[in-house]
Design a protein around this motif. Sequence first.
Motif, PDB file in Angstrom:
ATOM      1  N   ALA A 168       3.928  13.059  12.563  1.00  0.00           N
ATOM      2  CA  ALA A 168       4.254  13.828  11.586  1.00  0.00           C
ATOM      3  C   ALA A 168       5.479  13.046  10.700  1.00  0.00           C
ATOM      4  CB  ALA A 168       4.692  15.159  12.032  1.00  0.00           C
ATOM      5  N   GLY A 169       5.750  12.033  11.172  1.00  0.00           N
ATOM      6  CA  GLY A 169       6.744  11.215  10.420  1.00  0.00           C
ATOM      7  C   GLY A 169       8.074  11.551  10.795  1.00  0.00           C
ATOM      8  N   TYR A 170       8.419  12.586  11.754  1.00  0.00           N
ATOM      9  CA  TYR A 170       9.792  12.813  12.011  1.00  0.00           C
ATOM     10  C   TYR A 170      10.585  11.889  12.966  1.00  0.00           C
ATOM     11  CZ  TYR A 170       9.643  17.727  10.310  1.00  0.00           C
ATOM     12  OH  TYR A 170       9.677  18.633   9.559  1.00  0.00           O
ATOM     13  N   ALA A 171       9.722  11.014  13.510  1.00  0.00           N
ATOM     14  CA  ALA A 171      10.389  10.234  14.690  1.00  0.00           C
ATOM     15  C   ALA A 171       9.810   8.840  14.652  1.00  0.00           C
ATOM     16  CB  ALA A 171      10.465  10.712  16.042  1.00  0.00           C
ATOM     17  N   GLU A 172      10.431   7.712  15.077  1.00  0.00           N
ATOM     18  CA  GLU A 172       9.859   6.435  15.081  1.00  0.00           C
ATOM     19  C   GLU A 172      10.232   5.661  16.491  1.00  0.00           C
ATOM     20  OE1 GLU A 172      10.771   4.446  11.696  1.00  0.00           O
ATOM     21  OE2 GLU A 172      12.788   4.465  11.790  1.00  0.00           O
ATOM     22  N   GLY A 173       9.334   5.039  17.133  1.00  0.00           N
ATOM     23  CA  GLY A 173       9.878   4.244  18.232  1.00  0.00           C
ATOM     24  C   GLY A 173      10.617   2.936  18.153  1.00  0.00           C
ATOM     25  N   ARG A 233      -5.014  12.605   4.663  1.00  0.00           N
ATOM     26  CA  ARG A 233      -5.451  11.995   6.062  1.00  0.00           C
ATOM     27  C   ARG A 233      -4.476  11.343   6.770  1.00  0.00           C
ATOM     28  NH1 ARG A 233      -6.480   6.857   5.304  1.00  0.00           N
ATOM     29  NH2 ARG A 233      -7.245   5.875   3.283  1.00  0.00           N
ATOM     30  N   PRO A 234      -4.635  10.990   8.265  1.00  0.00           N
ATOM     31  CA  PRO A 234      -3.771  10.048   8.795  1.00  0.00           C
ATOM     32  C   PRO A 234      -4.074   8.706   8.275  1.00  0.00           C
ATOM     33  CG  PRO A 234      -5.115  11.472  10.389  1.00  0.00           C
ATOM     34  CD  PRO A 234      -5.708  11.359   8.868  1.00  0.00           C
ATOM     35  N   ALA A 235      -2.983   7.996   8.165  1.00  0.00           N
ATOM     36  CA  ALA A 235      -2.947   6.387   7.959  1.00  0.00           C
ATOM     37  C   ALA A 235      -3.931   5.776   8.959  1.00  0.00           C
ATOM     38  CB  ALA A 235      -1.604   5.904   7.807  1.00  0.00           C
ATOM     39  N   ALA A 236      -4.713   4.815   8.428  1.00  0.00           N
ATOM     40  CA  ALA A 236      -5.499   3.878   9.300  1.00  0.00           C
ATOM     41  C   ALA A 236      -4.230   2.715   9.684  1.00  0.00           C
ATOM     42  CB  ALA A 236      -6.346   3.126   8.534  1.00  0.00           C
ATOM     43  N   SER A 237      -4.389   2.007  10.779  1.00  0.00           N
ATOM     44  CA  SER A 237      -3.540   1.017  11.442  1.00  0.00           C
ATOM     45  C   SER A 237      -3.010   0.089  10.224  1.00  0.00           C
ATOM     46  CB  SER A 237      -4.297   0.456  12.505  1.00  0.00           C
ATOM     47  OG  SER A 237      -4.322   1.355  13.752  1.00  0.00           O
ATOM     48  N   ALA A 238      -4.037  -0.487   9.522  1.00  0.00           N
ATOM     49  CA  ALA A 238      -3.612  -1.491   8.811  1.00  0.00           C
ATOM     50  C   ALA A 238      -2.918  -0.805   7.400  1.00  0.00           C
ATOM     51  CB  ALA A 238      -4.803  -2.040   8.043  1.00  0.00           C
ATOM     52  N   GLU A 239      -3.280   0.335   7.075  1.00  0.00           N
ATOM     53  CA  GLU A 239      -2.490   0.939   6.083  1.00  0.00           C
ATOM     54  C   GLU A 239      -1.187   1.316   6.479  1.00  0.00           C
ATOM     55  OE1 GLU A 239      -6.099   3.439   3.879  1.00  0.00           O
ATOM     56  OE2 GLU A 239      -5.079   4.276   5.662  1.00  0.00           O
ATOM     57  N   GLY A 283       4.701   0.642   6.129  1.00  0.00           N
ATOM     58  CA  GLY A 283       5.808   0.804   6.951  1.00  0.00           C
ATOM     59  C   GLY A 283       6.064   2.037   7.628  1.00  0.00           C
ATOM     60  N   CYS A 284       4.762   2.502   7.965  1.00  0.00           N
ATOM     61  CA  CYS A 284       5.041   3.871   8.626  1.00  0.00           C
ATOM     62  C   CYS A 284       4.128   3.687  10.025  1.00  0.00           C
ATOM     63  CB  CYS A 284       4.594   5.138   7.925  1.00  0.00           C
ATOM     64  SG  CYS A 284       2.686   4.970   7.442  1.00  0.00           S
ATOM     65  N   PRO A 285       4.594   4.996  10.975  1.00  0.00           N
ATOM     66  CA  PRO A 285       3.899   4.587  12.309  1.00  0.00           C
ATOM     67  C   PRO A 285       2.192   4.944  11.977  1.00  0.00           C
ATOM     68  CG  PRO A 285       5.849   6.092  12.450  1.00  0.00           C
ATOM     69  CD  PRO A 285       5.596   5.876  11.117  1.00  0.00           C
ATOM     70  N   PRO A 286       1.476   4.535  12.760  1.00  0.00           N
ATOM     71  CA  PRO A 286      -0.153   4.702  12.613  1.00  0.00           C
ATOM     72  C   PRO A 286      -0.124   6.050  12.842  1.00  0.00           C
ATOM     73  CG  PRO A 286       0.297   2.687  14.045  1.00  0.00           C
ATOM     74  CD  PRO A 286       1.843   3.356  13.765  1.00  0.00           C
ATOM     75  N   GLY A 287      -1.130   6.588  12.246  1.00  0.00           N
ATOM     76  CA  GLY A 287      -1.359   8.066  12.401  1.00  0.00           C
ATOM     77  C   GLY A 287      -0.696   8.972  11.460  1.00  0.00           C
ATOM     78  N   ILE A 336      -6.353   5.546  -3.941  1.00  0.00           N
ATOM     79  CA  ILE A 336      -4.898   5.049  -4.060  1.00  0.00           C
ATOM     80  C   ILE A 336      -4.199   5.996  -3.023  1.00  0.00           C
ATOM     81  CG2 ILE A 336      -3.046   5.510  -5.620  1.00  0.00           C
ATOM     82  CD1 ILE A 336      -5.062   5.549  -7.835  1.00  0.00           C
ATOM     83  N   VAL A 337      -3.459   5.293  -2.134  1.00  0.00           N
ATOM     84  CA  VAL A 337      -3.044   5.512  -1.133  1.00  0.00           C
ATOM     85  C   VAL A 337      -1.272   5.458  -0.910  1.00  0.00           C
ATOM     86  CG1 VAL A 337      -2.662   5.262   1.663  1.00  0.00           C
ATOM     87  CG2 VAL A 337      -5.024   4.915   0.488  1.00  0.00           C
ATOM     88  N   VAL A 338      -0.561   6.662  -0.719  1.00  0.00           N
ATOM     89  CA  VAL A 338       0.657   6.536  -0.579  1.00  0.00           C
ATOM     90  C   VAL A 338       1.400   7.398   0.618  1.00  0.00           C
ATOM     91  CG1 VAL A 338       1.274   6.348  -3.010  1.00  0.00           C
ATOM     92  CG2 VAL A 338       1.048   8.564  -2.118  1.00  0.00           C
ATOM     93  N   ARG A 339       2.424   6.979   1.072  1.00  0.00           N
ATOM     94  CA  ARG A 339       3.110   7.619   2.032  1.00  0.00           C
ATOM     95  C   ARG A 339       3.380   9.206   1.665  1.00  0.00           C
ATOM     96  NH1 ARG A 339       7.494   4.614   5.627  1.00  0.00           N
ATOM     97  NH2 ARG A 339       7.550   6.797   6.391  1.00  0.00           N
ATOM     98  N   ALA A 340       2.903  10.111   2.213  1.00  0.00           N
ATOM     99  CA  ALA A 340       3.023  11.339   1.784  1.00  0.00           C
ATOM    100  C   ALA A 340       4.561  12.021   2.432  1.00  0.00           C
ATOM    101  CB  ALA A 340       2.088  12.360   2.717  1.00  0.00           C
ATOM    102  N   ASP A 341       5.255  11.489   3.225  1.00  0.00           N
ATOM    103  CA  ASP A 341       6.379  11.874   3.609  1.00  0.00           C
ATOM    104  C   ASP A 341       7.626  11.128   2.660  1.00  0.00           C
ATOM    105  OD1 ASP A 341       6.137   9.296   4.712  1.00  0.00           O
ATOM    106  OD2 ASP A 341       7.333   9.746   6.341  1.00  0.00           O
ATOM    107  N   ARG A 342       7.048  10.157   1.754  1.00  0.00           N
ATOM    108  CA  ARG A 342       8.046   9.434   1.156  1.00  0.00           C
ATOM    109  C   ARG A 342       7.894   9.585  -0.432  1.00  0.00           C
ATOM    110  NH1 ARG A 342      11.169   6.339   4.361  1.00  0.00           N
ATOM    111  NH2 ARG A 342      12.834   6.924   2.752  1.00  0.00           N
ATOM    112  N   TRP A 343       6.687  10.082  -0.748  1.00  0.00           N
ATOM    113  CA  TRP A 343       6.646  10.024  -2.248  1.00  0.00           C
ATOM    114  C   TRP A 343       5.791  11.242  -2.780  1.00  0.00           C
ATOM    115  CZ3 TRP A 343       8.258   6.188  -5.344  1.00  0.00           C
ATOM    116  CH2 TRP A 343       8.947   5.275  -4.912  1.00  0.00           C
ATOM    117  N   GLN A 344       6.321  11.762  -3.800  1.00  0.00           N
ATOM    118  CA  GLN A 344       5.611  12.966  -4.371  1.00  0.00           C
ATOM    119  C   GLN A 344       4.830  12.473  -5.610  1.00  0.00           C
ATOM    120  OE1 GLN A 344       9.169  15.471  -5.392  1.00  0.00           O
ATOM    121  NE2 GLN A 344       8.671  16.737  -3.602  1.00  0.00           N
TER     122      GLN A 344
END
Length: 251
Positions: free
Chosen positions: A57-62, A197-203, A208-212, A235-243
């Motif tokens: 969900a983008g709340y945490a990163e390892g 949708r969830p991001a593919a690994s390459a995306e 710069g976000c965690p897979p999924g 066209i693909v953008v991070r849902a948690d960082r861009w409106q």
Amino acid sequence: MVEHRPVFQRIADDLRRQIDEGVLAVGARIPSRAELKRAYEASDQTVDRAVRMLKAAGYAEGQFGRGVFVADRAPLGILLRSTGAVDSPFAASITHVNCPEGTPLTWEATSTTEAATEPVARRLHIAPGDSVVCTQYEYLADRRPVQLATSWEPLAITEGTDVIFPEHGPYARRGVRGRMAAIGVRVVRAEERVGSRPAASAEAEALGCPPGSCVTVVERTHFDADGRAVETSDIVVRADRWQLAYDIAFV
């Protein structure tokens, strides 16, 4: 009140609430597996599943060798999609971003000729296997990833012309309308469908976000005056960082 949520869901919800309320600030370490096991009387598998949900969900990163930390989820800015911006290679203009004013936008593009897959063929109203020019874009603002895009154009329209490759030749970087106009094709409208949708690994790696992590996907298709599809793109953008914002003019 009887608690019906699975334990892993309850752990994830509790941690999300603590992050949303600022109890766990950006950069703070998420409690360890051992700490969560004790607090919730849960198994390793249950705790791991809860933490995976937070990451997805983008709340945490390892961080390798250190643990799991609260991720920065503050929006980077707004991508304004209007009549003018949609026709640009970037397909949007940045109206606000946590970068200095006038941050330069750059992009890299690679074009190849390939056979249309069934989904692409359906969007372009051509037969699967027909030749298309596929162009993959990566956009950056202040060297930070902003957007990915993949565009497909029927080779039957551009073959043998100066606009066969969008980023090469005398009409490079003119946008779909400008390039098509150069070969006598008048583009009159664009249709967009927005989903997620969830991001593919390459995306995920490129953005710069965690897979999924959740990404926003815009399916855009340009049509000429005869209703023929002349280009379609994802066209693909991070849902948690861009409106995404749309400027709708009434005439």
